[in-house]
Design an enzyme around this catalytic site. Structure first.
Site, short mmCIF file in Angstrom:
data_model
loop_
_atom_site.label_atom_id
_atom_site.label_comp_id
_atom_site.label_asym_id
_atom_site.label_seq_id
_atom_site.Cartn_x
_atom_site.Cartn_y
_atom_site.Cartn_z
N LYS A 1 -14.65 -43.20 14.19
CA LYS A 1 -13.61 -43.09 13.99
C LYS A 1 -12.79 -41.75 14.18
O LYS A 1 -13.46 -40.91 14.26
CB LYS A 1 -13.19 -43.49 12.43
N LYS B 1 -10.49 -35.63 11.54
CA LYS B 1 -10.04 -34.37 11.61
C LYS B 1 -11.05 -33.06 11.57
O LYS B 1 -10.73 -32.00 12.02
CB LYS B 1 -9.10 -33.84 10.47
N LYS C 1 -22.46 -37.98 7.72
CA LYS C 1 -21.99 -36.59 7.80
C LYS C 1 -23.34 -35.46 7.83
O LYS C 1 -23.22 -34.40 8.22
CB LYS C 1 -20.96 -36.20 6.56
N1 AQP Z 1 -9.56 -42.60 11.47
C1 AQP Z 1 -8.92 -43.18 10.62
N2 AQP Z 1 -8.55 -44.40 10.66
C2 AQP Z 1 -7.92 -44.89 9.41
N3 AQP Z 1 -8.05 -44.37 8.18
C3 AQP Z 1 -8.41 -43.12 8.26
N4 AQP Z 1 -8.63 -42.18 7.16
C4 AQP Z 1 -9.37 -41.12 7.47
N5 AQP Z 1 -9.52 -41.19 8.92
C5 AQP Z 1 -9.11 -42.55 9.37
C6 AQP Z 1 -8.05 -42.48 5.98
O1 AQP Z 1 -7.59 -41.03 5.32
C7 AQP Z 1 -7.63 -41.02 3.99
C8 AQP Z 1 -8.08 -39.62 3.68
O2 AQP Z 1 -9.31 -39.17 4.48
P1 AQP Z 1 -10.16 -37.89 3.84
O3 AQP Z 1 -9.46 -36.86 4.51
O4 AQP Z 1 -10.12 -37.79 2.56
O5 AQP Z 1 -11.61 -38.23 4.46
P2 AQP Z 1 -12.12 -38.89 5.60
O6 AQP Z 1 -11.97 -40.32 5.51
O7 AQP Z 1 -13.47 -38.39 5.90
O8 AQP Z 1 -11.27 -38.63 6.92
P3 AQP Z 1 -11.37 -37.56 7.97
O9 AQP Z 1 -10.14 -37.24 8.88
O10 AQP Z 1 -12.41 -38.28 8.84
O11 AQP Z 1 -12.10 -36.27 7.68
P4 AQP Z 1 -13.27 -35.52 7.88
O12 AQP Z 1 -13.26 -35.31 9.14
O13 AQP Z 1 -13.06 -34.26 7.14
O14 AQP Z 1 -14.34 -36.34 7.33
C9 AQP Z 1 -8.70 -42.09 3.78
O15 AQP Z 1 -8.10 -43.11 2.77
C10 AQP Z 1 -9.22 -42.47 4.93
O16 AQP Z 1 -9.80 -43.86 4.71
#
Ligand code: AQP
Length: 327
Positions: free
Chosen positions: A192, A195, A111
């Protein structure tokens, strides 16, 4: 019955990755466990957020929890910042976390990469995540594969605190789904699905309309081959789409491969879109109903009250042991 805790950041529109990697498990686990599911707004601000967007997304994530099947009668649903103990224990744990541990976190590196300036909150975020979990004495934490390293740090911190101040914290285990544990981006299967990716074509948002869903899936990157085969190393893009199909349809990878034997990518992608639309349409309808009613605010207020009771108890026990003068 295990105590279960997890959360999702309101840092953008929830994706199919969040659903498959996290929410599907939340829904399953709530029937047999004491579950706490929160919207982690304090985590979302570790990268810049527009106030209006944060407000809207926080409410949207909470409504999506319910629309995806989390039942507030079975699970405690709340907003992280409504329970003040999170920020406080987060700070206490930050003082017990080593710089070297935080420097090793790959999510921080990802990040922070390419940014001129990065807030210190992004760096110490894993200590706040540890606080989220330890406050509730959670034994089981359903997360996607990407959170494995943070969870390991949480376990280390629980053990470190117990050794230093006496047995208090439960050392949590992860609960990582066997299928779809890491849903990959539609435009680059080495990343991965996220969002906060600036390219909306890289993710399936849970609230994308059927037309947009079909368009995104038809444009999803594949390889120059023709066969729908599951080989994550040799065919990462197609394998990712197969995993998405399996998770959304509730079937095995082998079932999907068998079904599309001898068929090209075009037909596979079309049916994949049908499966995703069929899954998401009822969720979207329920979501709209929830947003139009006043129930959500009441559910979140009740949830915060229930969560605060548990969290404050743990926090006060720790503060006494650490030598804080209690009021
Ligand atoms: N691509 C993914 N595949 C499987 N699991 C996922 N999770 C997120 N992306 C995937 C799971 O969703 C939960 C919540 O995640 P988060 O929003 O707290 O943070 P993150 O993992 O950083 O998710 P994002 O979508 O990638 O958000 P941003 O873009 O804001 O960083 C977690 O349990 C995560 O494992």
């Amino acid at each position: 019955m295990a105590r279960v805790l997890s959360g999702i950041q309101p840092s953008g529109q929830l994706t199919l990755g969040n659903y498959i990697g996290a929410m599907l498990n939340f829904v399953k686990l709530q029937h047999e466990n004491d579950c706490y599911f929160m919207v982690v707004d304090l985590h979302a601000i570790t990268v810049p957020q527009e106030p209006e967007a944060l407000l809207e997304q926080t409410e949207s994530v909470a409504a999506l929890y319910l629309a995806c099947g989390i039942d507030p009668k079975l699970a405690t649903v709340f907003i992280q910042s409504h329970v003040r103990a999170h920020a406080e224990l987060g700070w206490l744990l930050t003082t017990m976390t080593y710089m070297g541990e935080l420097e090793r976190m790959t999510q921080f590196k990802d990040k922070a990469m390419g940014k001129d300036s990065v807030g210190a909150g992004l760096f110490v975020y894993p200590s706040l995540m540890a606080a989220d979990i330890l406050l509730y004495q959670a034994g089981l934490v359903p997360v996607g594969d990407d959170q494995r390293q943070h969870l390991e740090l949480t376990r280390d911190l629980a053990i470190r605190m117990n050794n230093r101040f006496g047995e208090l914290f439960t050392v949590p285990d992860g609960y990582i789904p066997p299928v779809g544990k890491r849903v990959m981006s539609l435009d680059d299967a080495s990343k991965k699905m996220s969002k906060s990716n600036p390219n909306p074509g890289s993710y399936i948002a849970l609230l994308d309309s059927p037309d947009v869903l079909r368009k995104k899936l038809s444009r999803a990157v594949t390889d120059s081959g023709r066969e729908v085969q599951y080989h994550p190393e040799e065919k990462p893009e197609v394998s990712n789409l197969i995993s998405i199909y399996a998770a959304c349809a509730g079937v095995s990878i082998e079932d999907v491969v068998r079904r599309f034997e001898g068929q090209g990518y075009g037909n596979f992608k079309k049916e994949l879109a049908d499966v995703v639309v069929t899954l998401l349409e009822p969720i979207q309808k329920k979501y709209r109903d929830i947003r139009e009613s006043n129930d959500l605010r009441v559910i979140l207020r009740d949830g915060a009250a229930r969560a605060s009771e548990v969290a404050d108890k743990t926090l006060n026990q720790l503060k006494e042991r650490m030598g804080f003068l209690m009021p």
